[in-house]
Design an enzyme around this catalytic site. Structure first.
Site, PDB file in Angstrom:
ATOM      1  N   ASP A  52       2.295   3.073  11.839  1.00  0.00           N
ATOM      2  CA  ASP A  52       1.968   4.280  12.578  1.00  0.00           C
ATOM      3  C   ASP A  52       3.155   4.688  13.459  1.00  0.00           C
ATOM      4  O   ASP A  52       3.769   3.837  14.111  1.00  0.00           O
ATOM      5  CB  ASP A  52       0.735   3.989  13.451  1.00  0.00           C
ATOM      6  CG  ASP A  52       0.253   5.196  14.204  1.00  0.00           C
ATOM      7  OD1 ASP A  52      -0.093   6.192  13.550  1.00  0.00           O
ATOM      8  OD2 ASP A  52       0.210   5.133  15.447  1.00  0.00           O
ATOM      9  N   GLU A 104       5.166   5.961   8.676  1.00  0.00           N
ATOM     10  CA  GLU A 104       4.862   7.320   9.101  1.00  0.00           C
ATOM     11  C   GLU A 104       6.125   7.723   9.850  1.00  0.00           C
ATOM     12  O   GLU A 104       6.344   7.293  10.990  1.00  0.00           O
ATOM     13  CB  GLU A 104       3.640   7.350  10.020  1.00  0.00           C
ATOM     14  CG  GLU A 104       3.231   8.751  10.398  1.00  0.00           C
ATOM     15  CD  GLU A 104       2.091   8.792  11.422  1.00  0.00           C
ATOM     16  OE1 GLU A 104       1.268   9.698  11.341  1.00  0.00           O
ATOM     17  OE2 GLU A 104       2.025   7.922  12.309  1.00  0.00           O
TER      18      GLU A 104
END
Lengths: 115, 705
Positions: free
Chosen positions: B349, B386
């Site tokens: 993330d 990401e």
């Protein structure tokens, strides 16, 4: 944890009464292991065992591995639903075949075709 | 032989002790006792605090004696502990100076950063006792498990079909009909569904211990309690979330999660974890002491010269990922998940943060990312970034990769959405996206498998909402609809939200089929958001992070209602598997030099071999072609053709001619009501082999055989 054992048709039946956790795990392991040998037949009657902890599951695992190693045979009887669910969810459910009562369990191990 | 280090050397009150081993960090069961080890560079002293499970007051506080400290590590073995029934924490003493970044407070009980299990939030949604001074309570977990020969599956990237899902939301709805809804165990009851869809990899949204009560509040709009439902806020990096386990109340979450991984593997499904290393749950300067802040604030967090937290995560703090100690913690953590839990890969993330220096500046060769790329234990794990952060660092196509890192391709998502809704000027971009975005991922260095292609993910609209709403509807989040992205590139097909209009409903389903067709025939690695295969809706909420209710939970009744969609998904996934020509052009066994004159991928329009790339065009067709040996050693040629008409009028597409002996067969046509898609292998011979009428806003897939 109270452990009683008796013979039924040459099968050793262990009645486990109480919680199977880190405090009782080694006691159960020691007592059951004394009966584990070549061609042994045993049943763990879990009717009065309402809780099996992580350590308890590992004792059952060790017993099942030892049985497989020495060519013995053991099953479980009278598993309470919650304990059964815990064993299933944590992946410890295929250690032993499970039967509804001691008579069925004894019959099954007498046939001797179960791990 | 009995080892000498199984004997105590020290006594403290009733406890037998001995100097511990500094490595590994955390609490480790050793013969006769438990080895505790914790790092702090700036603490001057440390105490071990022991509790009986769930109890408010500790039964012991044992200081680490001076001789128990090695370098910056406090370590000791405590003998004869009932380790299954205790919880432990640390107290650290040291300097307190805001401007120096030192936050020591010896009154605080701190969670071990290496805790393998965490208690305190054992049952989801059960209101905690906030007056308890120790909220997140380290437990000692058994690390043995009967894997019965299981290992990570190592499915090649090019063959992967990822399914992103939320552990709780997947089965929490009563329609899921599972025994323990919302748990790891419940997922096992749905494996058949995942398998039937053709998925071979699930990506689980955060399962590290987090606190669903973090920032919990009552929504002024709905009067419902809002929770941290998604869990992008880590409390314990090494611990699976207790409340995600039906057996969490017994502290068996470790085994339950491992049983899930083992079962998924047995069914040919890999497990990727969505991991959050960019920040922790301790928040900003006003946040609570959970762990890192009190253990060594200056090591674990990026601080401004004045002592404030940098906030590149948008969540109050930023983990100091390129500090060597923190870097090692992240490595230890991932190794633990790979080795102990057999995890197949990780999705990071806000991964751009992992490439920031300790002062926040982006680095050219971030040591953490390089370490992860080359780590021996992680050697076969998928690493997916990401590739952006909340501080404005956007690295899609440029994430440091060493040939190992893949990326969530945000450009793919945006371009396909714009193309779908009929925006102009997208034809050129779509040609790039469909062939694996070579404009972003250099074929020589990264290849198409660096591109994780997706149309939807947890963050944003579901696919059904993408075609049902022009704008977000996040009122239930209690922020007057200000939260969530405004750049959705969505189109409601003529009516905002649910409708009884059959025409609109047909068009929406068609758009969903168009989207999944393009996704499954794109080179790279496709990712589906769970529930999209049966038209799951969040009622227009595009940021459901706080909605632990029917907004987020998958409604399995829709599987029946929208079986047509599920069937389409299933078959187009199967198509990708059978006609692997459409998967990846740089890692497959197709011959790249074709003697029949057809390029590996070619582009077409209403005229074969002739694409209209002009701004007003909304039409594109692709032909994939290749030759390879099949299982029995026979050389075979595959032809797959996809015509995409995103114009609101129908268009006639001239079909590229096939070599002698081959005929065009239709596999899918999203414009027809019945028989929109065939079973793979049962494609229907076309009467007209030279052209095909592609309906308005439709996709057609043909095979040449």
């Amino acid at each position: 944890m109270e452990i009683k054992s008796y013979l039924k048709d040459k099968v050793v039946v262990f009645e486990l009464d109480g919680k199977l956790d880190v405090n009782t795990a080694s006691k159960v392991q020691e007592e059951v292991m004394t009966s584990v040998g070549q061609e042994c037949r045993l049943v763990l009657d879990m009717k009065k065992c309402d809780y099996v902890s992580s350590a308890g599951l590992r004792v059952l695992l060790v017993i099942s591995k030892q049985l497989a190693k020495v060519g013995g045979c053991g099953v479980i009887a009278n598993l309470l639903e919650e304990v059964k669910d815990v064993m299933q969810m944590t992946g410890f459910d295929n250690l032993f075949k499970s039967y509804e009562n001691v008579d069925q369990a004894v019959l099954a191990v007498m046939k001797g075709d179960l791990a | 032989m009995i080892r000498v280090d199984t004997y105590p050397t020290h006594k403290y009150e009733n406890f037998s002790l001995r100097p511990g081993k500094p490595i590994p960090f955390g609490a480790t069961i050793v013969p006769g006792g438990v080895n505790f080890s914790v790092y702090s560079r700036h603490a001057v002293s440390c105490e071990l605090v022991l509790y009986n499970k769930h109890e408010r007051e500790p039964f012991a506080v044992i200081p680490f004696l001076d001789e128990f400290r090695i370098g910056n590590v406090f370590t000791m073995i405590v003998f004869d502990l009932d380790y299954e029934n205790i919880e432990y924490g640390f107290k650290m003493d040291g300097p307190f100076s805001f401007s120096e970044g030192q936050w020591f407070n010896r009154e605080k009980i701190l969670l071990d950063p290496y805790a393998k299990a965490v208690g305190g939030r054992d049952i989801w949604g059960e209101e905690p006792d906030w007056s308890n001074p120790y909220q997140y309570r380290a437990r000692i977990a058994f690390d043995d498990f009967d894997w019965e020969g299981d290992k990570p599956l190592e499915i090649p990237m090019k063959d992967l079909i990822i399914y992103e899902m939320h552990v709780r939301g997947f089965t929490k709805h009563s329609s899921s009909k599972v025994k323990y809804p919302g748990t790891f165990a419940a997922i096992r009851e749905k494996i058949l569904h995942i398998k039937e869809l053709g998925i071979n990899c699930v990506e689980l949204m955060p399962i590290y211990e987090f606190d669903e009560f973090e920032n919990s509040r009552i929504s002024p709009a709905t009067n419902e309690r809002l929770l941290n439902y998604w869990g992008y806020s880590t409390v314990g990096f090494f611990a699976p979330k207790s409340a995600y386990a039906a057996t969490g109340k017994y502290g068996m979450q470790v085994d339950e999660f491992k049983a899930l991984v083992k079962d998924l593997h047995k069914n040919g499904i890999e497990v990727i974890l969505d991991v959050v290393f960019n920040h922790t749950a301790e928040g900003n300067e006003n946040g609570p002491y959970i762990s890192f802040r009190g253990i060594d604030n200056k090591t674990y967090y990026m601080l401004t010269p004045e002592g404030y937290y940098y906030n590149f995560s948008g969540c109050g703090n930023t983990l100091n990922c390129n500090n060597p100690v923190v870097r090692n913690m992240i490595l230890d953590c991932l190794r633990c998940w790979a080795a102990e839990y057999h995890i197949d890969g990780f999705r990071f993330d806000l991964a751009a943060i992992l490439g920031r220096n300790q002062d926040g500046s982006p680095m050219h060769n971030p040591p953490l990312l390089e370490t992860l790329a080359f780590d021996p234990v992680l050697g076969k794990c998928k690493l997916i970034a990401e590739a952006w952060d909340a501080g404005g660092l956007y690295q899609v196509g440029a994430f440091p990769s060493w040939g190992r890192w893949a990326e969530w391709n945000g450009k793919y998502r945006d371009d396909i959405r714009k193309f779908l809704k009929g925006e102009e000027g997208l034809v050129g971009a779509m040609a790039q996206r469909i062939q694996g975005s070579p404009d972003l991922y250099n074929r020589q260095y990264r290849g198409t498998c660096a591109s994780i292609n997706f149309v939807t993910c947890h963050d944003g609209f579901t696919l059904m909402d993408l075609v049902s709403y022009n704008g977000k509807h996040n009122e239930a989040n209690g922020e007057n609809n200000r939260d969530g992205s405004d750049d959705n590139y969505s189109w409601n097909c003529g009516w905002e939200g649910e409708t009884c209009d059959d025409g609109i409903r047909f068009l929406r389903k068609k758009q969903i089929k168009n989207a999944v067709s393009i996704l499954m025939l794109s080179q790279g690695v496709p990712m589906i958001l769970s529930g999209d295969e049966f038209g799951n809706t969040q009622y227009g909420n595009n940021n459901a992070y706080c909605q632990d209710n029917e907004i987020s939970w998958l409604d399995w009744r829709l599987l029946n209602t929208n079986y047509e969609l599920f069937n389409f998904f299933k078959r187009v996934v199967a198509f990708r598997k059978k006609y692997s020509i459409v998967k990846s052009s740089d890692e497959d066994d197709y011959s790249t030099h074709l003697d029949n004159g057809y390029p590996r991928i070619s582009w077409h329009g209403t005229k074969a071999w002739n694409v209209d790339f002009s701004a007003a065009s909304r039409l594109l067709a692709m032909l994939c072609c290749g030759k390879k040996k099949d299982e029995s050693g026979n050389v075979k040629e595959d032809f797959a053709y996809m015509a995409m008409n995103m114009h609101w009028e129908m268009h006639v597409f001239e079909l590229p001619a096939l070599p002698d002996g081959f005929k065009w067969h239709v596999f899918a046509n999203t414009d027809v009501v019945m028989n929109d898609i065939c079973e793979v292998g049962c494609e229907v011979l076309l009467d007209n082999q030279s052209e095909f009428v592609v309906g308005p806003r439709s996709v057609v897939i043909l095979v040449g055989k």
